[in-house]
Design a protein around this motif. Structure first.
Motif, mmCIF file in Angstrom:
data_model
loop_
_atom_site.group_PDB
_atom_site.id
_atom_site.type_symbol
_atom_site.label_atom_id
_atom_site.label_comp_id
_atom_site.label_asym_id
_atom_site.label_seq_id
_atom_site.Cartn_x
_atom_site.Cartn_y
_atom_site.Cartn_z
ATOM 1 N N ASN A 10 -25.559 76.429 -26.920
ATOM 2 C CA ASN A 10 -25.186 77.677 -26.421
ATOM 3 C C ASN A 10 -24.989 78.474 -27.573
ATOM 4 O O ASN A 10 -23.970 78.191 -28.512
ATOM 5 N N LYS B 233 -32.091 69.922 -27.760
ATOM 6 C CA LYS B 233 -30.539 70.078 -27.569
ATOM 7 C C LYS B 233 -30.033 71.092 -26.864
ATOM 8 O O LYS B 233 -30.577 72.154 -27.417
ATOM 9 N N GLU B 234 -29.121 71.096 -25.945
ATOM 10 C CA GLU B 234 -28.665 72.233 -25.271
ATOM 11 C C GLU B 234 -27.655 72.829 -26.342
ATOM 12 O O GLU B 234 -26.421 72.456 -26.615
ATOM 13 N N THR C 254 -37.863 67.842 -25.110
ATOM 14 C CA THR C 254 -36.987 68.336 -24.973
ATOM 15 C C THR C 254 -36.067 68.754 -26.183
ATOM 16 O O THR C 254 -36.248 68.285 -27.201
#
Length: 202
Positions: free
Chosen positions: A111, A108-109, A106
């Protein structure tokens, strides 16, 4: 190791021998299973490492474009856009050995505004994530091999112990006790005949 030359000890040694002979095939089967699985995982590892090298090689086409990365402000560099979070694994059981099985990596999100970056950045982020996933998968496969190799060493040592030490030792102990008991019985018969002969003479 000294053994008692008694019928009880003979029974104990025969029981031990039966137990060793019953347990040995299970150990041999486990050894074969481990060897087979290790070979498969190593083949998969070679394949995934080659994929990784290929993917990194494919980035050579991007070298000129990636050079633009140095022109970005520090907080906008690609490294900041691709940040692995955690490797997700599940526990698998191979011949009684718990090993991690890779499921996913996974991230880190993060943006970012597409207007702040050139068009190639989306593709670059995707490719860098794929390489990071392969890195995590390769690391997991290496861990599997490490754990299974350790178990294979232990199992091989046990197989050798049973085949070369315990079983021959038990067989030899049984032989020695049987010879001794046989000699004792023969001596008792001889003594009985001598005593009977003396009685007859009297």
């Amino acid at each position: 190791m000294a053994i008692k030359l008694t019928k009880n000890e003979l029974k104990k040694q025969k029981d031990n021998l039966k137990q060793f002979q019953r347990y040995l095939p299970t150990l041999q089967l486990k050894k074969q299973q481990l060897q087979s699985v290790i070979m498969k995982i190593k083949a998969e590892l070679v394949k995934k490492e080659a994929e990784r090298v290929q993917m990194i090689g494919d980035l050579d086409d991007w070298v000129a474009v990636f050079a633009e990365n140095d022109l970005f402000e520090e907080k906008m560099k690609l490294d900041n856009l691709v940040q692995p979070d955690r490797v997700v694994t599940r526990d698998d059981n191979i011949a009684g050995v718990k090993i991690p099985a890779f499921e996913e990596l996974t991230f880190k999100e993060i943006n970012y505004d597409v207007d702040d970056y050139p068009l190639w950045v989306d593709t670059a982020v995707f490719k860098l994530r794929e390489i990071a996933r392969l890195d995590a998968l390769v690391a997991t496969l290496r861990k599997q091999v490490e754990l299974l190799d350790a178990e294979l060493r232990t199992t091989s040592q046990r197989v050798n112990l049973f085949e070369k030490v315990k079983i021959p030792e038990a067989k030899e102990n049984i032989r020695v006790i049987q010879v001794y008991i046989g000699d004792q019985q023969t001596a008792a018969v001889v003594r009985g005949k001598i005593a009977k002969k003396k009685l007859v003479e009297v």
